[in-house]
Design a protein around this motif. Structure first.
Motif, PDB file in Angstrom:
ATOM      1  N   VAL A   9       0.857  -1.184   0.000  1.00  0.00           N
ATOM      2  CA  VAL A   9       0.000   0.000   0.000  1.00  0.00           C
ATOM      3  C   VAL A   9       0.894   1.234   0.000  1.00  0.00           C
ATOM      4  O   VAL A   9       1.851   1.307   0.771  1.00  0.00           O
ATOM      5  CB  VAL A   9      -0.923   0.030   1.239  1.00  0.00           C
ATOM      6  N   ARG A  17       6.870  13.014  -1.262  1.00  0.00           N
ATOM      7  CA  ARG A  17       7.330  11.980  -0.341  1.00  0.00           C
ATOM      8  C   ARG A  17       8.135  10.947  -1.105  1.00  0.00           C
ATOM      9  O   ARG A  17       7.890  10.717  -2.290  1.00  0.00           O
ATOM     10  CB  ARG A  17       6.120  11.267   0.297  1.00  0.00           C
ATOM     11  N   TYR A  43      -3.302   4.858  -2.174  1.00  0.00           N
ATOM     12  CA  TYR A  43      -4.314   5.529  -1.358  1.00  0.00           C
ATOM     13  C   TYR A  43      -3.784   6.877  -0.891  1.00  0.00           C
ATOM     14  O   TYR A  43      -2.596   7.181  -1.063  1.00  0.00           O
ATOM     15  CB  TYR A  43      -4.689   4.635  -0.157  1.00  0.00           C
ATOM     16  N   ASN A  44      -4.642   7.682  -0.267  1.00  0.00           N
ATOM     17  CA  ASN A  44      -4.275   9.053   0.112  1.00  0.00           C
ATOM     18  C   ASN A  44      -3.633   9.730  -1.113  1.00  0.00           C
ATOM     19  O   ASN A  44      -4.068   9.500  -2.238  1.00  0.00           O
ATOM     20  CB  ASN A  44      -3.339   9.079   1.325  1.00  0.00           C
ATOM     21  N   ASP A  45      -2.595  10.554  -0.882  1.00  0.00           N
ATOM     22  CA  ASP A  45      -1.951  11.225  -2.025  1.00  0.00           C
ATOM     23  C   ASP A  45      -1.180  10.251  -2.919  1.00  0.00           C
ATOM     24  O   ASP A  45      -0.737  10.634  -4.009  1.00  0.00           O
ATOM     25  CB  ASP A  45      -0.996  12.319  -1.534  1.00  0.00           C
ATOM     26  N   ALA A  84     -10.410   8.214  -3.233  1.00  0.00           N
ATOM     27  CA  ALA A  84      -9.255   9.112  -3.097  1.00  0.00           C
ATOM     28  C   ALA A  84      -8.900   9.721  -4.448  1.00  0.00           C
ATOM     29  O   ALA A  84      -8.471  10.880  -4.536  1.00  0.00           O
ATOM     30  CB  ALA A  84      -8.069   8.349  -2.523  1.00  0.00           C
ATOM     31  N   ARG A  88      -8.927  13.846  -6.089  1.00  0.00           N
ATOM     32  CA  ARG A  88      -7.660  14.426  -6.544  1.00  0.00           C
ATOM     33  C   ARG A  88      -7.562  14.489  -8.071  1.00  0.00           C
ATOM     34  O   ARG A  88      -6.501  14.807  -8.602  1.00  0.00           O
ATOM     35  CB  ARG A  88      -6.494  13.614  -5.966  1.00  0.00           C
ATOM     36  N   LEU A 115     -11.848   0.620  -2.195  1.00  0.00           N
ATOM     37  CA  LEU A 115     -11.017   0.330  -1.025  1.00  0.00           C
ATOM     38  C   LEU A 115     -11.048  -1.138  -0.623  1.00  0.00           C
ATOM     39  O   LEU A 115     -10.136  -1.628   0.050  1.00  0.00           O
ATOM     40  CB  LEU A 115     -11.509   1.161   0.165  1.00  0.00           C
ATOM     41  N   MET A 118      -7.966  -3.019  -1.154  1.00  0.00           N
ATOM     42  CA  MET A 118      -6.889  -2.915  -0.163  1.00  0.00           C
ATOM     43  C   MET A 118      -7.137  -3.890   0.992  1.00  0.00           C
ATOM     44  O   MET A 118      -6.224  -4.565   1.466  1.00  0.00           O
ATOM     45  CB  MET A 118      -6.781  -1.482   0.362  1.00  0.00           C
ATOM     46  N   GLY A 122      -4.976  -7.173   2.320  1.00  0.00           N
ATOM     47  CA  GLY A 122      -4.615  -7.445   3.716  1.00  0.00           C
ATOM     48  C   GLY A 122      -5.006  -8.844   4.149  1.00  0.00           C
ATOM     49  O   GLY A 122      -4.316  -9.485   4.938  1.00  0.00           O
ATOM     50  N   LEU A 128       1.054  -7.311   4.595  1.00  0.00           N
ATOM     51  CA  LEU A 128       0.676  -6.074   3.924  1.00  0.00           C
ATOM     52  C   LEU A 128       1.690  -5.017   4.357  1.00  0.00           C
ATOM     53  O   LEU A 128       1.851  -4.752   5.549  1.00  0.00           O
ATOM     54  CB  LEU A 128      -0.743  -5.660   4.327  1.00  0.00           C
ATOM     55  N   ILE A 130       3.094  -1.168   4.152  1.00  0.00           N
ATOM     56  CA  ILE A 130       2.568   0.169   3.864  1.00  0.00           C
ATOM     57  C   ILE A 130       3.712   1.168   3.710  1.00  0.00           C
ATOM     58  O   ILE A 130       4.620   1.192   4.550  1.00  0.00           O
ATOM     59  CB  ILE A 130       1.667   0.674   5.019  1.00  0.00           C
ATOM     60  N   ASP A 133       3.463   8.187   5.318  1.00  0.00           N
ATOM     61  CA  ASP A 133       4.031   8.890   6.478  1.00  0.00           C
ATOM     62  C   ASP A 133       3.060   8.926   7.631  1.00  0.00           C
ATOM     63  O   ASP A 133       2.001   8.363   7.570  1.00  0.00           O
ATOM     64  CB  ASP A 133       4.454  10.295   6.091  1.00  0.00           C
TER      65      ASP A 133
ATOM     66  N   LYS B  14      -8.757 -12.111   9.765  1.00  0.00           N
ATOM     67  CA  LYS B  14      -7.534 -11.519  10.283  1.00  0.00           C
ATOM     68  C   LYS B  14      -7.877 -10.370  11.223  1.00  0.00           C
ATOM     69  O   LYS B  14      -8.969  -9.824  11.190  1.00  0.00           O
ATOM     70  CB  LYS B  14      -6.657 -11.021   9.135  1.00  0.00           C
ATOM     71  N   PHE B  16      -7.399  -6.723  12.015  1.00  0.00           N
ATOM     72  CA  PHE B  16      -7.037  -5.440  11.395  1.00  0.00           C
ATOM     73  C   PHE B  16      -7.029  -4.352  12.464  1.00  0.00           C
ATOM     74  O   PHE B  16      -8.002  -4.199  13.203  1.00  0.00           O
ATOM     75  CB  PHE B  16      -8.060  -5.039  10.322  1.00  0.00           C
ATOM     76  N   ARG B  22      -3.519  11.480  13.896  1.00  0.00           N
ATOM     77  CA  ARG B  22      -3.519  12.899  13.534  1.00  0.00           C
ATOM     78  C   ARG B  22      -4.840  13.562  13.892  1.00  0.00           C
ATOM     79  O   ARG B  22      -5.882  12.914  13.958  1.00  0.00           O
ATOM     80  CB  ARG B  22      -3.264  13.058  12.043  1.00  0.00           C
ATOM     81  N   ILE B  28      -6.077  15.214   5.608  1.00  0.00           N
ATOM     82  CA  ILE B  28      -7.195  14.355   5.218  1.00  0.00           C
ATOM     83  C   ILE B  28      -7.115  12.967   5.865  1.00  0.00           C
ATOM     84  O   ILE B  28      -8.013  12.145   5.712  1.00  0.00           O
ATOM     85  CB  ILE B  28      -7.255  14.215   3.679  1.00  0.00           C
ATOM     86  N   TYR B  29      -6.043  12.726   6.625  1.00  0.00           N
ATOM     87  CA  TYR B  29      -5.794  11.355   7.092  1.00  0.00           C
ATOM     88  C   TYR B  29      -6.944  10.765   7.915  1.00  0.00           C
ATOM     89  O   TYR B  29      -7.311   9.600   7.739  1.00  0.00           O
ATOM     90  CB  TYR B  29      -4.487  11.289   7.874  1.00  0.00           C
ATOM     91  N   GLU B  32      -9.890   9.881   5.593  1.00  0.00           N
ATOM     92  CA  GLU B  32      -9.641   8.753   4.701  1.00  0.00           C
ATOM     93  C   GLU B  32      -9.372   7.461   5.483  1.00  0.00           C
ATOM     94  O   GLU B  32      -9.542   6.364   4.941  1.00  0.00           O
ATOM     95  CB  GLU B  32      -8.531   9.085   3.694  1.00  0.00           C
ATOM     96  N   GLU B  35     -12.929   6.266   6.129  1.00  0.00           N
ATOM     97  CA  GLU B  35     -13.498   5.666   4.917  1.00  0.00           C
ATOM     98  C   GLU B  35     -13.042   4.218   4.745  1.00  0.00           C
ATOM     99  O   GLU B  35     -13.810   3.358   4.317  1.00  0.00           O
ATOM    100  CB  GLU B  35     -13.146   6.521   3.682  1.00  0.00           C
ATOM    101  N   ILE B  39     -15.558   0.817   4.784  1.00  0.00           N
ATOM    102  CA  ILE B  39     -15.541  -0.199   3.722  1.00  0.00           C
ATOM    103  C   ILE B  39     -15.078  -1.537   4.289  1.00  0.00           C
ATOM    104  O   ILE B  39     -15.651  -2.598   4.015  1.00  0.00           O
ATOM    105  CB  ILE B  39     -14.597   0.230   2.568  1.00  0.00           C
ATOM    106  N   VAL B 140      -2.759  -7.177  10.512  1.00  0.00           N
ATOM    107  CA  VAL B 140      -2.611  -6.081   9.548  1.00  0.00           C
ATOM    108  C   VAL B 140      -2.771  -4.762  10.299  1.00  0.00           C
ATOM    109  O   VAL B 140      -3.759  -4.570  11.008  1.00  0.00           O
ATOM    110  CB  VAL B 140      -3.679  -6.169   8.429  1.00  0.00           C
ATOM    111  N   LEU B 142      -2.862  -0.658   9.707  1.00  0.00           N
ATOM    112  CA  LEU B 142      -2.893   0.484   8.789  1.00  0.00           C
ATOM    113  C   LEU B 142      -2.852   1.744   9.630  1.00  0.00           C
ATOM    114  O   LEU B 142      -3.692   1.959  10.496  1.00  0.00           O
ATOM    115  CB  LEU B 142      -4.163   0.442   7.934  1.00  0.00           C
TER     116      LEU B 142
END
Lengths: 133, 144
Positions: A9, A17, A43-45, A84, A88, A115, A118, A122, A128, A130, A133, B14, B16, B22, B28-29, B32, B35, B39, B140, B142
């Motif tokens: 990911v 970055r 994902y994200n930016d 995402a 953008r 999504l 993703m 996983g 998985l 990633i 940042d 699993k 997760f 933040r 936007i973290y 997102e 989101e 899902i 996992v 994230l």
């Protein structure tokens, strides 16, 4: 060591970055060692890697081209998150048509999906990994 | 160790963990991340959320984004119980460092189907050490 199935990911934006560069080196190295890349999810930016309209200076690397070429060589599944991406301005032809936009910009070898792809990575992958940042 | 090929989705569960570090606005973290949680809930995995560092602000009550022109998505956390997302761990040290207590957070609850649908709190405040142990148990992670 036996082969491992990896999901990747990328959440860090290209050029701002190093995430998408590091992930590229990681995926290349993993493939050379005989590991399987189940999917690379942006994902994200990170979704901004997937536009073919970037024009970086000629004496620098082209992150999108690197990924597109690697995907073609190794039949990688490069997936850009639709939610995402829409935020953008990353669109494929279908999505541009649906949203009434006058053009698309998805790069070769990339596809736009949800999504769930993703989450599935996983579940299915042994690991998985990633990059962000 | 390679897992067998096959119809894995649905047959594998699993753990997760979504790590939220933040503040809710400014980047936007948080949105997102939420989101992904929404899902991901459809995949019937074991889902845990962790809130630490400025991420603890995501759960504060009385959020009002009117002046910054950004959507206030904080009510969505209260709906997660309906998606069987019921494990919210908030790091005590992060709350304390920011002058916050549990009372500053939204009340987030779920109905426990194993206990006569009794309404129970989803948020648990845990120490940094306990959170490290929770992280160690995951398959996992994230982080947003």
């Amino acid at each position: 060591m036996s082969a491992v199935k990896l999901g990747v990911v990328i959440t860090g934006g290209p050029y701002t970055r190093q995430a998408s560069d590091t992930a590229y080196q990681f995926v290349k190295a993993a493939l050379e060692k005989g590991h399987e890349i189940f999917r690379v999810f942006f994902y994200n930016d990170g979704v901004n890697v997937g536009t073919r309209l970037t024009v970086p200076p000629q004496d620098d690397r082209n992150i999108q081209k690197n990924w597109s070429e690697l995907a073609e060589r190794h039949k990688l599944d490069l997936v850009v998150c639709v939610a995402a991406a829409q935020r953008r301005g990353i669109l494929d032809k279908d999505e541009a048509g649906r949203q009434g936009k006058d053009g698309d910009n998805i790069a070769p070898g990339f596809r736009i999906s949800g999504l769930g792809q993703m989450i599935e990575a996983g579940i299915v992958a042994d690991r998985l990994v990633i990059f962000g940042d | 160790m390679v897992m067998d090929e096959g119809p894995l989705e649905g047959s594998v569960t699993k753990r997760f963990l979504y790590v939220n570090r933040r503040a809710p606005y400014g980047t936007i973290y948080a949105l997102e991340s939420l989101e992904v949680v929404l899902i991901g809930a459809a995949f019937e995995q074991e889902v845990t959320l962790a809130f630490l560092d400025d991420g603890v602000f995501q759960l504060t009550k009385g959020q009002d984004t009117g002046a910054i022109g950004v959507k206030n998505f904080s009510p969505a956390y209260r709906a997660l119980g309906d998606y069987d997302v019921t494990n919210f761990y908030v790091e005590a040290e992060s709350l304390g460092e920011r002058g916050l207590t549990l009372d500053d957070l939204q009340q987030i609850t779920y109905e426990d189907e194993d206990d006569d649908w009794k309404e129970k709190p989803s948020i648990r405040v845990v120490s940094r050490r306990e959170l490290a142990a929770i992280m160690a148990e995951q398959d996992v992670i994230l982080s947003f």
